[in-house]
Design a protein around this motif. Structure first.
Motif, PDB file in Angstrom:
ATOM      1  N   ALA A  36      84.733  47.555 -50.758  1.00  0.00           N
ATOM      2  CA  ALA A  36      84.318  46.233 -51.226  1.00  0.00           C
ATOM      3  C   ALA A  36      82.961  45.897 -50.628  1.00  0.00           C
ATOM      4  N   GLU A  37      82.069  45.373 -51.462  1.00  0.00           N
ATOM      5  CA  GLU A  37      80.723  45.030 -50.999  1.00  0.00           C
ATOM      6  C   GLU A  37      80.318  43.665 -51.545  1.00  0.00           C
ATOM      7  N   LEU A  38      80.193  42.695 -50.639  1.00  0.00           N
ATOM      8  CA  LEU A  38      79.684  41.374 -50.967  1.00  0.00           C
ATOM      9  C   LEU A  38      78.169  41.366 -50.810  1.00  0.00           C
ATOM     10  N   PHE A  39      77.477  40.530 -51.591  1.00  0.00           N
ATOM     11  CA  PHE A  39      76.010  40.484 -51.471  1.00  0.00           C
ATOM     12  C   PHE A  39      75.490  39.088 -51.751  1.00  0.00           C
ATOM     13  N   TYR A  40      74.282  38.867 -51.254  1.00  0.00           N
ATOM     14  CA  TYR A  40      73.531  37.654 -51.562  1.00  0.00           C
ATOM     15  C   TYR A  40      72.076  38.066 -51.776  1.00  0.00           C
ATOM     16  N   THR A  41      71.495  37.657 -52.895  1.00  0.00           N
ATOM     17  CA  THR A  41      70.093  37.947 -53.197  1.00  0.00           C
ATOM     18  C   THR A  41      69.339  36.646 -53.442  1.00  0.00           C
ATOM     19  N   TYR A  42      68.179  36.525 -52.809  1.00  0.00           N
ATOM     20  CA  TYR A  42      67.292  35.408 -53.128  1.00  0.00           C
ATOM     21  C   TYR A  42      66.044  35.975 -53.802  1.00  0.00           C
ATOM     22  N   ASP A  43      65.882  35.627 -55.085  1.00  0.00           N
ATOM     23  CA  ASP A  43      64.751  36.070 -55.894  1.00  0.00           C
ATOM     24  C   ASP A  43      63.709  34.957 -55.902  1.00  0.00           C
ATOM     25  N   PHE A  44      62.495  35.231 -55.427  1.00  0.00           N
ATOM     26  CA  PHE A  44      61.481  34.197 -55.311  1.00  0.00           C
ATOM     27  C   PHE A  44      60.922  33.750 -56.661  1.00  0.00           C
ATOM     28  N   ASN A  45      61.292  34.434 -57.749  1.00  0.00           N
ATOM     29  CA  ASN A  45      60.973  33.941 -59.094  1.00  0.00           C
ATOM     30  C   ASN A  45      61.989  32.904 -59.568  1.00  0.00           C
ATOM     31  N   GLU A  46      63.101  32.766 -58.855  1.00  0.00           N
ATOM     32  CA  GLU A  46      64.110  31.722 -59.039  1.00  0.00           C
ATOM     33  C   GLU A  46      64.565  31.564 -60.497  1.00  0.00           C
ATOM     34  N   PRO A  47      65.224  32.564 -61.062  1.00  0.00           N
ATOM     35  CA  PRO A  47      65.737  32.425 -62.440  1.00  0.00           C
ATOM     36  C   PRO A  47      66.778  31.314 -62.522  1.00  0.00           C
ATOM     37  N   ASN A  48      66.660  30.461 -63.539  1.00  0.00           N
ATOM     38  CA  ASN A  48      67.528  29.292 -63.651  1.00  0.00           C
ATOM     39  C   ASN A  48      68.987  29.655 -63.894  1.00  0.00           C
ATOM     40  N   ASN A  49      69.223  30.741 -64.642  1.00  0.00           N
ATOM     41  CA  ASN A  49      70.604  31.113 -64.970  1.00  0.00           C
ATOM     42  C   ASN A  49      71.231  32.040 -63.926  1.00  0.00           C
ATOM     43  N   HIS A  50      70.506  32.327 -62.847  1.00  0.00           N
ATOM     44  CA  HIS A  50      70.958  33.164 -61.733  1.00  0.00           C
ATOM     45  C   HIS A  50      71.068  34.648 -62.105  1.00  0.00           C
ATOM     46  N   LEU A  51      70.799  34.990 -63.357  1.00  0.00           N
ATOM     47  CA  LEU A  51      70.782  36.395 -63.765  1.00  0.00           C
ATOM     48  C   LEU A  51      69.371  36.922 -63.592  1.00  0.00           C
ATOM     49  N   ARG A  52      69.243  38.069 -62.976  1.00  0.00           N
ATOM     50  CA  ARG A  52      67.931  38.579 -62.625  1.00  0.00           C
ATOM     51  C   ARG A  52      67.401  39.531 -63.695  1.00  0.00           C
ATOM     52  N   GLN A  53      66.726  40.596 -63.307  1.00  0.00           N
ATOM     53  CA  GLN A  53      66.040  41.449 -64.269  1.00  0.00           C
ATOM     54  C   GLN A  53      67.026  42.238 -65.145  1.00  0.00           C
ATOM     55  N   SER A 131      78.601  60.271 -62.623  1.00  0.00           N
ATOM     56  CA  SER A 131      77.538  61.021 -63.282  1.00  0.00           C
ATOM     57  C   SER A 131      77.084  62.219 -62.453  1.00  0.00           C
ATOM     58  N   HIS A 132      76.716  63.285 -63.158  1.00  0.00           N
ATOM     59  CA  HIS A 132      76.151  64.461 -62.493  1.00  0.00           C
ATOM     60  C   HIS A 132      74.652  64.306 -62.282  1.00  0.00           C
ATOM     61  N   ILE A 133      74.095  63.169 -62.710  1.00  0.00           N
ATOM     62  CA  ILE A 133      72.653  62.922 -62.649  1.00  0.00           C
ATOM     63  C   ILE A 133      72.338  61.940 -61.526  1.00  0.00           C
ATOM     64  N   GLY A 134      71.331  62.248 -60.729  1.00  0.00           N
ATOM     65  CA  GLY A 134      70.798  61.270 -59.783  1.00  0.00           C
ATOM     66  C   GLY A 134      71.186  61.488 -58.346  1.00  0.00           C
ATOM     67  N   TRP A 135      70.430  60.856 -57.468  1.00  0.00           N
ATOM     68  CA  TRP A 135      70.604  60.997 -56.022  1.00  0.00           C
ATOM     69  C   TRP A 135      71.244  59.762 -55.398  1.00  0.00           C
ATOM     70  N   GLU A 136      71.635  58.789 -56.220  1.00  0.00           N
ATOM     71  CA  GLU A 136      72.253  57.568 -55.699  1.00  0.00           C
ATOM     72  C   GLU A 136      73.586  57.308 -56.394  1.00  0.00           C
ATOM     73  N   SER A 137      74.497  56.713 -55.649  1.00  0.00           N
ATOM     74  CA  SER A 137      75.831  56.385 -56.134  1.00  0.00           C
ATOM     75  C   SER A 137      75.962  54.887 -56.314  1.00  0.00           C
ATOM     76  N   ALA A 138      76.958  54.456 -57.082  1.00  0.00           N
ATOM     77  CA  ALA A 138      77.249  53.028 -57.210  1.00  0.00           C
ATOM     78  C   ALA A 138      77.795  52.454 -55.913  1.00  0.00           C
ATOM     79  N   ILE A 139      78.323  53.313 -55.036  1.00  0.00           N
ATOM     80  CA  ILE A 139      78.894  52.875 -53.761  1.00  0.00           C
ATOM     81  C   ILE A 139      77.771  52.753 -52.736  1.00  0.00           C
TER      82      ILE A 139
END
Length: 361
Positions: A36-53, A131-139
């Motif tokens: 389990a991984e909880l997170f908090y992100t503060y985006d200095f562009n401050e999107p109004n709907n809280h959804l980022r890129q 995936s067999h592609i890439g050097w990073e995992s979702a974990i």
């Protein structure tokens, strides 16, 4: 789903044996694990709907405490048979599985493997797999940096199909060939009649170096809009000293501009990641990356120069316990065109800070 995640976390807190191990083993064949991984992100562009890129699929909420990934997994392993089933929830699942049907959105893994040789490590696996592609995992805990790179976010995290794989007797070589439903798909796109293919070759000359080559070949659109896609992922991971490690990666893709065309749209993404482990508690890591998708094959911007963006990040990690880690990362983007929304306008840059707390057993 929430009930099982809470049970897993309580096991890690109240039972020392569970806390000191990365998994809970039942007998000698079945292993249970949770993350389990909880997170908090503060985006200095401050999107109004809280959804980022729209090209990010992990840690992609602004100014709110949220669950990036909650995962519970069961693994069965014997001499000739192996199987995995893993269920998940969180914003990662919500964003990455948006195209999938109903209950499929909660499946992280569901696969079975059979050993087909008595003397060699030769297997056939089928189902929903990482995936067999890439050097990073979702974990998150398995990655050098807190957040995922452009390359990881915009290539498959998972795949559905079948693969045949071989590991050499000395463990230095891993070879596999894959038949897939598509580019990060469980269910195929409606109207798609194509089969996709892939390969992976991993070479580990010693315990300090890993070299990997992976590919995807296929069409991920309907029969009437068929466009062949060719993609290659290449990376090397190097443990340069006991404390310092580095990763160099390059993704390159090409897709037909039109059905039957001999012209292709090209995209590519080089990546450099470095980590310094001070001791068993503290680590410092950084990343430099670039993503060029001028023609919008993967990331469409509708601007003259498309998505041509540099990224940089620096993260500090602190291991509270063996199976609990707190991470903080500062990350920024600079693009050739103004593509990042701020208030009622567009900017060429974006900067944000992310923290996460991950626990597992």
């Amino acid at each position: 789903m929430k009930k099982y995640l809470i049970i897993g976390l309580l096991l890690g807190v109240f039972f020392p044996k569970a806390q000191s191990s990365d998994s809970l083993k039942i007998g000698n064949k079945i292993t249970f694990s949770a993350y389990a991984e909880l997170f908090y992100t503060y985006d200095f562009n401050e999107p109004n709907n809280h959804l980022r890129q729209n090209f990010l699929y992990s840690y992609n909420r602004h100014n709110e405490l949220n669950l990036n990934l909650g995962l519970i997994k069961a693994n069965y392993q014997s001499d000739n048979l192996r199987a995995n089933i893993a269920l998940m929830g969180g914003t990662y699942a919500q964003d990455n599985m948006a195209a999938e049907q109903g209950a499929l959105r909660y499946i992280n893994e569901a696969n079975i493997g059979i050993k087909i040789s008595k003397n060699k490590n030769l297997w056939i696996d089928a189902g929903i797999m990482p995936s067999h592609i890439g050097w990073e995992s979702a974990i998150g805990k398995d990655n050098i940096n807190l957040t995922r790179s452009f390359a990881a976010e915009n290539s498959p995290y998972f795949e559905t199909g079948a693969k045949i794989s071989y590991t050499s007797d000395n463990g230095k070589w891993f070879l596999s060939g894959l038949v897939l439903n598509g580019w990060q798909r469980i269910a195929k796109v409606e109207g798609n009649q194509s089969i996709s293919f892939g390969h992976q070759v991993t070479y580990k000359p010693n315990d300090k170096i890993t070299l990997n080559s992976s590919s995807f070949i296929g069409n991920d659109k309907t029969k009437n809009e068929k466009r062949m896609r060719y993609f290659h992922d290449l990376y090397g991971s190097f443990q340069l000293t006991d404390q310092f490690s580095a990763l160099l990666g390059l993704d390159v893709g090409a897709e037909q501009k039109l059905k039957g065309s001999e012209q292709y749209n090209i995209w590519y993404s080089p990546n450099v990641q470095m980590k310094y482990q001070f001791d068993n508690k503290w680590a410092l890591a950084g990343r430099l990356e670039y993503y060029n998708d001028k023609n919008g094959v993967i990331i469409s911007t509708g601007t003259p120069n498309g998505f041509q963006t540099f990224g940089y990040s620096l993260n500090v990690d602190y291991a509270i316990f063996k199976n609990v880690v707190f991470r903080t990362e500062a990350r920024g983007f600079t693009s050739k065109d103004a593509i990042f929304v701020k208030n009622d306008g567009l900017k060429q840059g974006n900067f944000f800070i992310t923290t996460s707390l991950a626990a597992w057993f």
